[in-house]
Write a protein that holds these residues in place. Structure first.
Motif, short mmCIF file in Angstrom:
data_model
loop_
_atom_site.label_atom_id
_atom_site.label_comp_id
_atom_site.label_asym_id
_atom_site.label_seq_id
_atom_site.Cartn_x
_atom_site.Cartn_y
_atom_site.Cartn_z
N ARG A 124 0.84 -1.21 0.00
CA ARG A 124 0.00 0.00 0.00
C ARG A 124 0.87 1.26 0.00
O ARG A 124 0.64 2.19 -0.77
CB ARG A 124 -0.92 0.02 1.23
N TRP A 125 1.86 1.26 0.90
CA TRP A 125 2.69 2.46 1.01
C TRP A 125 3.58 2.64 -0.22
O TRP A 125 3.66 3.74 -0.79
CB TRP A 125 3.57 2.37 2.26
N ALA A 126 4.23 1.55 -0.65
CA ALA A 126 5.18 1.64 -1.76
C ALA A 126 4.51 2.07 -3.06
O ALA A 126 5.12 2.75 -3.88
CB ALA A 126 5.87 0.29 -1.95
N SER A 127 3.24 1.70 -3.24
CA SER A 127 2.55 2.04 -4.47
C SER A 127 2.24 3.53 -4.57
O SER A 127 1.97 4.03 -5.67
CB SER A 127 1.26 1.23 -4.60
N ARG A 128 2.27 4.22 -3.44
CA ARG A 128 1.93 5.65 -3.46
C ARG A 128 3.10 6.55 -3.07
O ARG A 128 3.00 7.77 -3.17
CB ARG A 128 0.75 5.93 -2.51
N TRP A 129 4.23 5.96 -2.64
CA TRP A 129 5.39 6.76 -2.27
C TRP A 129 5.96 7.43 -3.50
O TRP A 129 6.01 6.84 -4.59
CB TRP A 129 6.44 5.87 -1.60
N GLU A 130 6.44 8.63 -3.33
CA GLU A 130 6.95 9.39 -4.47
C GLU A 130 8.34 8.96 -4.91
O GLU A 130 8.77 9.27 -6.02
CB GLU A 130 6.94 10.89 -4.15
N GLY A 131 9.07 8.25 -4.04
CA GLY A 131 10.41 7.80 -4.38
C GLY A 131 10.40 6.54 -5.23
O GLY A 131 9.36 5.93 -5.47
N LYS A 132 11.59 6.15 -5.67
CA LYS A 132 11.74 4.96 -6.51
C LYS A 132 12.17 3.78 -5.65
O LYS A 132 13.11 3.89 -4.86
CB LYS A 132 12.77 5.21 -7.60
N ILE A 133 11.50 2.66 -5.80
CA ILE A 133 11.83 1.45 -5.06
C ILE A 133 12.42 0.43 -6.03
O ILE A 133 11.78 0.03 -7.01
CB ILE A 133 10.58 0.88 -4.36
N SER A 134 13.65 0.01 -5.75
CA SER A 134 14.35 -0.90 -6.64
C SER A 134 13.82 -2.33 -6.51
O SER A 134 13.61 -3.02 -7.51
CB SER A 134 15.85 -0.88 -6.34
N THR A 135 13.62 -2.78 -5.26
CA THR A 135 13.15 -4.15 -5.01
C THR A 135 12.04 -4.13 -3.98
O THR A 135 12.13 -3.43 -2.98
CB THR A 135 14.30 -5.03 -4.46
N LEU A 136 11.00 -4.90 -4.24
CA LEU A 136 9.91 -5.08 -3.27
C LEU A 136 9.76 -6.57 -3.02
O LEU A 136 9.41 -7.33 -3.92
CB LEU A 136 8.61 -4.49 -3.81
N VAL A 137 10.05 -6.98 -1.78
CA VAL A 137 9.97 -8.38 -1.40
C VAL A 137 8.77 -8.58 -0.49
O VAL A 137 8.66 -7.94 0.55
CB VAL A 137 11.25 -8.84 -0.68
N LEU A 138 7.89 -9.49 -0.87
CA LEU A 138 6.73 -9.84 -0.07
C LEU A 138 6.99 -11.23 0.49
O LEU A 138 6.96 -12.22 -0.23
CB LEU A 138 5.45 -9.81 -0.92
N TRP A 139 7.26 -11.28 1.80
CA TRP A 139 7.70 -12.53 2.43
C TRP A 139 6.58 -13.07 3.34
O TRP A 139 6.14 -12.40 4.26
CB TRP A 139 8.96 -12.28 3.25
N ALA A 140 6.15 -14.29 3.05
CA ALA A 140 5.08 -14.93 3.83
C ALA A 140 3.85 -14.03 3.89
O ALA A 140 3.15 -13.98 4.89
CB ALA A 140 5.56 -15.28 5.23
N GLY A 141 3.62 -13.31 2.83
CA GLY A 141 2.49 -12.39 2.74
C GLY A 141 2.27 -12.06 1.27
O GLY A 141 2.75 -12.77 0.39
N GLY A 142 1.56 -10.99 1.01
CA GLY A 142 1.30 -10.64 -0.38
C GLY A 142 0.83 -9.22 -0.53
O GLY A 142 0.86 -8.41 0.40
N PHE A 143 0.38 -8.91 -1.74
CA PHE A 143 -0.15 -7.58 -2.03
C PHE A 143 -1.44 -7.35 -1.25
O PHE A 143 -2.22 -8.29 -1.03
CB PHE A 143 -0.45 -7.45 -3.53
#
Length: 215
Positions: A124-143
């Motif tokens: 939720r946060w990463a999809s709206r943050w203004e900065g650039k995210i190189s890697t998004l790891v979802l561990w034992a969870g999901g979107f």
């Protein structure tokens, strides 16, 4: 008659080491339900270097893990006042990253890892943050199932997406997996699915490979 007030609030976060503000990369790591950032960040300390800093914010909701005393854990939200909790999480993470990044003369690469409940919060946060995210790891969870797909597609256009699941994880149901696969298909982004032999926990060997980009 229900009313709302916004006030200054103090929240906590833990670092893998004292930052030099010369690090090349930052990992923002979000703990799961009932965990504390102090102990969660310790799982990443073996991978911290002079070039790599781990930041573990702590959810602002607390509860006793059993009964009315003893160990306490934090969480990112419950179903009660859920939307308010989500908005508060966004303000917390925005403020934390602004506070950290303004000290860097050269902006580091930012990676995000969310574990269990922290995974949905991270998306939720990463999809709206203004900065650039190189890697998004979802561990034992999901979107997050309520993720705005249109916004997420644009936000994650240059992001390496990784889904890490335990082969013996009895907390994630088959129904959860089906819903995630449907959401991923709708998102239309390639995602790397990685599996480890244990359950609802971080696997050190796989974590090391992901952080060091060996996989």
């Amino acid at each position: 008659m229900k009313q709302t007030i916004r006030f200054e609030y103090e929240a906590h976060y833990h670092l893998s080491q004292e930052p030099s503000y010369q690090e090349d990369e930052i990992w923002l790591v979000l703990h799961g339900y009932g965990q504390l950032a102090e102990f969660f960040v310790r799982k990443f300390k073996p991978f911290s270097t002079l070039e790599r800093l781990f930041i573990a914010p702590e959810g602002t909701n607390y509860n006793y893990l059993e009964g009315f005393q003893g160990r306490v854990g934090a969480n990112w939200m419950t179903k009660h006042e859920r939307e308010t909790a989500i908005a508060n999480n966004h303000r917390l993470l925005d403020g934390l990253m602004d506070t950290i990044l303004k000290n860097y003369p050269k902006q580091p690469t930012v990676h995000v890892l969310g574990f269990s409940q922290g995974a949905a919060t991270a998306t939720r946060w990463a999809s709206r943050w203004e900065g650039k995210i190189s890697t998004l790891v979802l561990w034992a969870g999901g979107f997050a199932l309520d993720l705005n797909l249109e916004i997420a597609r644009d936000a994650f256009s240059g992001t390496r997406l990784i889904l890490a699941l335990g082969e013996k994880d009895d907390i994630i149901s088959q129904d959860n997996i089906v819903k995630q696969e449907e959401l991923i298909a709708s998102l239309g982004k390639p995602i790397r699915r990685l599996y480890y032999p244990s359950g609802h926990e971080l696997d050190t060997a796989l974590l090391q490979k992901i952080i060091n980009r060996q996989i």
